[in-house]
Enzyme design. Structure first.
Site, PDB file in Angstrom:
ATOM      1  N   GLU A   1       0.834  -1.222   0.000  1.00 27.67           N
ATOM      2  CA  GLU A   1       0.000   0.000   0.000  1.00 27.67           C
ATOM      3  C   GLU A   1       0.865   1.267   0.000  1.00 27.67           C
ATOM      4  O   GLU A   1       0.536   2.276   0.620  1.00 27.67           O
ATOM      5  CB  GLU A   1      -1.034  -0.046   1.120  1.00 27.67           C
ATOM      6  CG  GLU A   1      -1.962  -1.245   0.909  1.00 27.67           C
ATOM      7  CD  GLU A   1      -3.310  -1.152   1.553  1.00 27.67           C
ATOM      8  OE1 GLU A   1      -3.746  -0.035   1.863  1.00 27.67           O
ATOM      9  OE2 GLU A   1      -3.925  -2.212   1.738  1.00 27.67           O
ATOM     10  N   GLY A   2       1.977   1.160  -0.717  1.00 25.94           N
ATOM     11  CA  GLY A   2       2.920   2.284  -0.828  1.00 25.94           C
ATOM     12  C   GLY A   2       4.091   2.072   0.102  1.00 25.94           C
ATOM     13  O   GLY A   2       3.941   2.044   1.325  1.00 25.94           O
TER      14      GLY A   2
END
Ligand code: CAA
Length: 380
Positions: free
Chosen positions: A363-364
């Site tokens: 998620e990054g």
């Protein structure tokens, strides 16, 4: 700023703690070994309302706020981060995305079943050559009038095989760059959709991670989320909230490792006394406790921003960046405090250390969070 929890929030926190202790703890080592998470446990989490925590009750959700969600995520993650990532992806990426941007028909058809945990969903953005650089989508969704033809490969997809519903990001018009990207709802049984082998991972091994292949999959236009070209914004907005869930997961891993280290240090004796009485161990515990509390405040702040309708892109990115660093650092120290025992599976901390690493990646990555944070603070 007041982080006093309401009675309802305390109840949810306790329910998640009880579920983690009573249902997730036994078998967590075996699930990690076998890389398997039983659908029976997913069903139970659905029954308890953990799969659609923030979804309106009229769509089968629990109708709770983000703060309640992060409290549950923390408790589940203390024991089993493989279970909690399924909860996080289903809640913050799939359900939130559909409830916020989906049509009424999409909500009735998909969200109600996803929020109740009857089925689970997956969020499909990453590709072999588009991880951090998410605008470089190679997967295409060619407009054919009343449907799209989807082709391409998605990588490292959480819930890859267990999911029934997939939110797939794909390029429709390359000339428009990221404004030519769409988000489509794909069903598992659509012709031309194949699931690749399970990834053999370092951590969160109980979670179900696969690559996905789309070969001329015909997706009806009514399955597009939002207007034509909204797909990249959809992914960014959804991920901004997803990062709060992963920050809470990281917090839970850190807190779980700390609690095990604290207990162990009060029991294990060396040089004639419990090791907690040695300042070298006591100081480690002091550092862990302080950093976990700081991470908790960042996570709660981001959740409260989302609940208050404030922009949470910055606070969510800061929470994820810091909590994931604390998770990694705390888990490594927890193994160190356990000494030789920390290196064997029975004591749980080696698993938490392996699980912690992914919170700095998915998620990054931490580096992407720094891009988001620095752009936000430099823009004014
Ligand atoms: N909210 C709304 N819009 C946003 C946004 C946000 N938080 N962030 C960016 N955008 C918009 C921008 O405004 C811009 O739109 P306009 O041109 O219309 O203004 C557009 O998106 C492109 O933005 P950038 O120019 O900033 O794009 P960039 O190429 O520089 O990349 C990035 C930005 C932040 C690095 C982005 O690519 C990114 O977040 N990358 C990481 C991807 C990621 O998190 N992947 C995780 C995979 S999912 C996963 O892990 C799930 C799982 O299974 C666990």
């Amino acid at each position: 700023m007041d982080f006093t929890l309401s009675e309802e929030q305390l109840m949810i926190q306790q329910a998640a703690k009880d579920f983690a202790q009573n249902e997730l703890l036994s078998g967590v080592i075996e699930r990690d070994d076998a890389q398997k998470f039983p659908s029976e446990l997913v069903r139970k989490m659905g029954e308890l309302g953990f799969m659609g925590m923030m979804v309106d009750e009229k769509y089968g959700g629990s109708g709770l706020g983000t703060l309640s969600y992060v409290l549950a995520m923390e408790e589940l993650s203390k024991i089993d981060a493989s279970a909690s990532v399924m909860v996080s992806v289903n809640n913050s990426l799939v359900c939130w995305g559909l409830e916020t941007y989906g049509t009424e028909e999409q909500k009735q058809k998909y969200l109600t079943r996803l929020a109740s945990g009857e089925i689970i969903g997956a969020f499909c953005l990453s590709e072999p050559e588009a991880g951090s650089d998410a605008t470089s989508q190679k997967t295409t969704a060619i407009d054919k009038g009343d449907h799209y033809i989807l082709n391409g490969t998605k990588n490292w997809i959480t819930n890859g095989n267990q999911a029934e519903v997939y939110l797939v990001i794909a390029q429709t018009d390359r000339e428009k760059g990221h404004h030519g990207i769409n988000a489509l709802i794909v069903e598992k049984n659509m012709e031309g959709f194949d699931i690749g082998p399970k990834e053999n991972k370092l951590g969160i091994r109980g979670s179900d991670t696969h690559s996905l292949m789309f070969n001329d999959v015909k997706v009806p236009k009514k399955n597009r989320i939002g207007d034509d070209g909204f797909g990249f914004k959809f992914a960014m907005k959804t991920l901004a909230g997803g990062r709060i869930g992963i920050a809470a997961q990281a917090l839970g891993i850190a807190a779980g490792a700390y609690e095990l280290a604290l207990k162990y240090s009060k029991e294990r004796k060396a040089f004639g006394t419990e090791i907690a009485n040695h300042q070298v161990i006591a100081f480690k515990l002091a550092d862990m406790h302080t950093k976990i509390q700081a991470a908790r405040h960042l996570v709660y702040q981001a959740a409260c921003d989302k609940d208050a309708g404030n922009d949470y892109t910055l606070s969510g990115a800061m929470a994820k960046l810091y909590a994931s660093e604390v998770a990694m650092e705390t888990a490594v120290e927890a193994v160190q405090i356990h000494g030789g025992n920390g290196y064997v599976k029975d004591y749980h901390v080696e698993r938490l250390m392996r699980d912690a690493k992914i919170t700095q990646i998915y998620e990054g990555t931490s580096e992407i969070q720094k891009i988001v944070i620095s752009r936000s603070i430099l823009k004014d």
